[in-house]
Write a protein that holds these residues in place. Structure first.
Motif, PDB file in Angstrom:
ATOM      1  N   MET A  90       1.341  -0.888   0.205  1.00  0.00           N
ATOM      2  CA  MET A  90       0.118  -0.085   0.051  1.00  0.00           C
ATOM      3  C   MET A  90       0.520   1.004   0.238  1.00  0.00           C
ATOM      4  N   THR A  91       1.767   1.327   0.627  1.00  0.00           N
ATOM      5  CA  THR A  91       2.177   2.643   0.797  1.00  0.00           C
ATOM      6  C   THR A  91       3.464   2.581  -0.252  1.00  0.00           C
ATOM      7  N   SER A  92       4.033   2.215  -0.984  1.00  0.00           N
ATOM      8  CA  SER A  92       4.976   2.335  -2.054  1.00  0.00           C
ATOM      9  C   SER A  92       3.409   2.861  -3.313  1.00  0.00           C
ATOM     10  N   VAL A  93       2.275   2.216  -3.238  1.00  0.00           N
ATOM     11  CA  VAL A  93       0.846   3.228  -4.512  1.00  0.00           C
ATOM     12  C   VAL A  93       0.966   4.305  -3.266  1.00  0.00           C
ATOM     13  N   LEU A  94       0.824   4.699  -2.542  1.00  0.00           N
ATOM     14  CA  LEU A  94       0.536   5.834  -1.972  1.00  0.00           C
ATOM     15  C   LEU A  94       1.665   6.747  -2.150  1.00  0.00           C
ATOM     16  N   THR A  95       3.438   6.459  -1.708  1.00  0.00           N
ATOM     17  CA  THR A  95       3.951   7.745  -2.010  1.00  0.00           C
ATOM     18  C   THR A  95       4.028   8.211  -3.349  1.00  0.00           C
ATOM     19  N   GLY A  96       3.713   6.706  -4.580  1.00  0.00           N
ATOM     20  CA  GLY A  96       4.020   7.179  -5.961  1.00  0.00           C
ATOM     21  C   GLY A  96       2.540   8.336  -6.552  1.00  0.00           C
ATOM     22  N   ALA A  97       1.602   7.825  -5.543  1.00  0.00           N
ATOM     23  CA  ALA A  97       0.302   9.257  -6.301  1.00  0.00           C
ATOM     24  C   ALA A  97       0.357  10.212  -5.664  1.00  0.00           C
ATOM     25  N   ASN A  98       1.134  10.443  -4.196  1.00  0.00           N
ATOM     26  CA  ASN A  98       1.294  11.177  -3.550  1.00  0.00           C
ATOM     27  C   ASN A  98       2.867  12.639  -4.134  1.00  0.00           C
ATOM     28  N   LEU A  99       3.824  11.693  -4.407  1.00  0.00           N
ATOM     29  CA  LEU A  99       4.486  12.231  -5.779  1.00  0.00           C
ATOM     30  C   LEU A  99       3.689  13.426  -6.702  1.00  0.00           C
ATOM     31  N   ALA A 100       2.916  12.386  -7.593  1.00  0.00           N
ATOM     32  CA  ALA A 100       2.313  13.024  -8.913  1.00  0.00           C
ATOM     33  C   ALA A 100       1.909  13.872  -8.126  1.00  0.00           C
ATOM     34  N   ASN A 101       0.618  14.043  -6.949  1.00  0.00           N
ATOM     35  CA  ASN A 101      -0.163  14.902  -7.797  1.00  0.00           C
ATOM     36  C   ASN A 101      -0.420  14.796  -5.601  1.00  0.00           C
ATOM     37  N   ARG A 102      -0.048  16.473  -4.838  1.00  0.00           N
ATOM     38  CA  ARG A 102       0.080  16.459  -3.428  1.00  0.00           C
ATOM     39  C   ARG A 102      -1.177  17.442  -3.447  1.00  0.00           C
ATOM     40  N   GLU A 103      -1.819  17.371  -4.269  1.00  0.00           N
ATOM     41  CA  GLU A 103      -2.930  18.612  -4.214  1.00  0.00           C
ATOM     42  C   GLU A 103      -4.214  17.620  -2.961  1.00  0.00           C
ATOM     43  N   LEU A 104      -3.963  16.021  -2.718  1.00  0.00           N
ATOM     44  CA  LEU A 104      -4.575  15.501  -2.751  1.00  0.00           C
ATOM     45  C   LEU A 104      -4.777  15.430  -0.693  1.00  0.00           C
ATOM     46  N   ILE A 105      -5.680  15.205  -0.052  1.00  0.00           N
ATOM     47  CA  ILE A 105      -5.271  14.218   1.211  1.00  0.00           C
ATOM     48  C   ILE A 105      -4.626  12.556   0.817  1.00  0.00           C
ATOM     49  N   TYR A 106      -3.478  11.766   1.919  1.00  0.00           N
ATOM     50  CA  TYR A 106      -3.583  10.510   1.617  1.00  0.00           C
ATOM     51  C   TYR A 106      -3.682  10.103   2.655  1.00  0.00           C
ATOM     52  N   LEU A 107      -5.456   8.788   2.928  1.00  0.00           N
ATOM     53  CA  LEU A 107      -5.422   8.301   3.572  1.00  0.00           C
ATOM     54  C   LEU A 107      -5.650   7.015   3.425  1.00  0.00           C
ATOM     55  N   GLY A 108      -4.216   6.334   3.541  1.00  0.00           N
ATOM     56  CA  GLY A 108      -3.434   4.562   4.011  1.00  0.00           C
ATOM     57  C   GLY A 108      -4.052   4.033   5.036  1.00  0.00           C
ATOM     58  N   VAL A 109      -4.768   3.156   4.989  1.00  0.00           N
ATOM     59  CA  VAL A 109      -5.421   2.232   5.590  1.00  0.00           C
ATOM     60  C   VAL A 109      -5.339   0.714   5.685  1.00  0.00           C
ATOM     61  N   SER A 110      -4.329  -0.011   5.998  1.00  0.00           N
ATOM     62  CA  SER A 110      -3.360  -0.813   6.605  1.00  0.00           C
ATOM     63  C   SER A 110      -3.865  -1.404   8.204  1.00  0.00           C
ATOM     64  N   GLY A 111      -3.595  -3.370   8.038  1.00  0.00           N
ATOM     65  CA  GLY A 111      -3.341  -4.163   9.678  1.00  0.00           C
ATOM     66  C   GLY A 111      -2.547  -4.279  10.513  1.00  0.00           C
ATOM     67  N   ASP A 112      -2.103  -5.007  10.482  1.00  0.00           N
ATOM     68  CA  ASP A 112      -0.401  -5.923  11.611  1.00  0.00           C
ATOM     69  C   ASP A 112      -0.236  -6.248  10.755  1.00  0.00           C
ATOM     70  N   GLY A 113      -0.956  -7.498   9.918  1.00  0.00           N
ATOM     71  CA  GLY A 113      -0.482  -8.314   8.927  1.00  0.00           C
ATOM     72  C   GLY A 113       0.192  -7.426   8.144  1.00  0.00           C
ATOM     73  N   ASP A 114      -0.287  -6.485   7.002  1.00  0.00           N
ATOM     74  CA  ASP A 114      -0.113  -5.382   5.894  1.00  0.00           C
ATOM     75  C   ASP A 114       1.632  -4.806   6.441  1.00  0.00           C
ATOM     76  N   SER A 115       1.008  -3.991   7.471  1.00  0.00           N
ATOM     77  CA  SER A 115       2.434  -3.147   7.590  1.00  0.00           C
ATOM     78  C   SER A 115       2.949  -4.301   8.428  1.00  0.00           C
ATOM     79  N   ALA A 116       3.231  -5.104   9.754  1.00  0.00           N
ATOM     80  CA  ALA A 116       3.933  -5.305  10.110  1.00  0.00           C
ATOM     81  C   ALA A 116       4.909  -6.432  10.270  1.00  0.00           C
ATOM     82  N   SER A 117       4.057  -7.145   8.326  1.00  0.00           N
ATOM     83  CA  SER A 117       5.289  -8.711   8.035  1.00  0.00           C
ATOM     84  C   SER A 117       5.316  -8.572   7.062  1.00  0.00           C
ATOM     85  N   ILE A 118       4.405  -8.271   5.896  1.00  0.00           N
ATOM     86  CA  ILE A 118       4.980  -8.763   4.737  1.00  0.00           C
ATOM     87  C   ILE A 118       4.998  -7.010   3.933  1.00  0.00           C
TER      88      ILE A 118
END
Length: 351
Positions: A90-118
């Protein structure tokens, strides 16, 4: 069925915000999560935060990975932009989107498996780079979609629903966020909307990497005796560092605070966060003290909630890279293709 559409009928008497929107305008599809899931409470807090801040839904980009938590963006902000990525990315896609358009509010929602493991590496690099986002981890300590195995945030010694004892040390995402340089770090509990909603509001207003770890009990696989992420356990061991409220920063406000009174945390963009100081020795601007406070109470089996750290003058990835303010899709050919002379200068600088 992965989602259920809500009726579009709005009662004419529903409360409206400054934009004339009601709560229904910030909702999404009907949740298909287990009844009583803490994730639905987090969705409700996000809806409330966006409603109170009078945010236009189309200004929000919500991104997620894989897991019960990553399903939840379907259940809020149905009129916003959305992208459901692969597991842990998720964070890679969010980072790329943010660099392409800083005018949006970016809200990343993840879980403990999604963020703390893989996705642990993705999590770490997004925070250390200072991506301007609100990163919410809905933390339940289990893999709910695959029937309740321990996740990387499950505490050592905690028991699964089947009675298995976890023998591995837990990853504390809050401690990692503080060490990695996140400029807004908070933890809350899905069952405490009074605390969670203003934290989300403040994180949205913060310019920089804002991380919120939300303990969100899994009612199906991690809400039993022996679990350290159950509703009962968190309520009994919750050590709140402050009582939170949010004040729109349209006018400068200063105050000389004492223990038990209000501290105004000044944001660099002019907004302020009012904190009810419950611990006289706690300073939300001291990163090292926050890490020590967190470890001290963790050793006593206590869950620290509230705003743990905020940086007064935060800088995001765009400031670090000195990027253009215009979205990339708004740039003309002249800006995108400056010519061979500009390319020669770039190549020369890399030699």
């Amino acid at each position: 069925m992965t989602y259920l559409a809500k009726p579009k009928f709005h009662h004419p008497g529903l409360p409206k915000n400054e934009l004339g929107y009601t709560h229904r305008d910030y909702e999404g599809s009907v949740s298909t999560l287990c009844a009583g899931c803490g994730h639905d409470s987090i969705s409700a807090a996000i809806i409330e935060a966006c409603f109170e801040l009078s945010i236009e839904p189309h200004r929000v980009a919500k991104l997620s990975g894989i897991g019960c938590s990553s399903k939840t963006p379907t259940y809020f902000l149905g009129n916003s932009h959305g992208f459901n990525s692969v597991h842990g990315r998720m964070t890679s896609v969010l980072t790329g989107a943010n660099l392409a358009n800083r005018e949006l509010i970016y809200l990343g929602v993840s879980g403990d498996g999604d963020s703390a493991s893989i996705g642990l590496g993705q999590f770490a690099h997004a925070l250390r780079r200072g991506v301007n986002m609100v990163y919410i981890v809905e933390n339940n300590g289990v893999y709910g979609l695959t029937k309740g195995q321990f996740s990387a945030t499950a505490d050592r010694g905690s028991k699964s629903k089947r009675g298995v004892v976890n023998s591995e040390n837990a990853i504390d995402l809050i401690a990692m966020a503080l060490q990695l340089g996140a400029t807004f770090v908070a933890r809350s509990f899905s069952g405490d909307k009074t605390q969670l909603t203003p934290i989300i509001k403040a994180a949205i207003e913060h310019e920089g990497a804002a991380f919120i770890d939300v303990i969100s009990p899994c009612v199906a696989f991690n809400n039993h005796a022996g679990s350290t992420k159950s509703f009962d356990y968190v309520r009994e061991h919750n050590e709140a560092v402050n009582r939170l409220d949010f004040i729109t920063g349209r006018a400068p406000i200063t105050v000389d605070y004492a223990p038990g009174s209000v501290e105004l945390v000044e944001q660099h963009d002019g907004t302020t966060l009012a904190l009810r100081k419950l611990a006289a020795e706690y300073d939300v601007h001291d990163r090292n003290a926050a890490m020590s406070f967190l470890q001290h109470h963790a050793s006593r089996g206590q869950v620290v909630t509230g705003l743990l750290y905020v940086e007064r003058e935060a800088a995001d990835l765009h400031k670090h890279l000195n990027t253009v303010e215009a979205p990339l899709n708004a740039l003309a050919e002249k800006e995108l293709c400056p010519g061979s002379a500009a390319l020669d200068r770039i190549n020369a600088s890399l030699r």
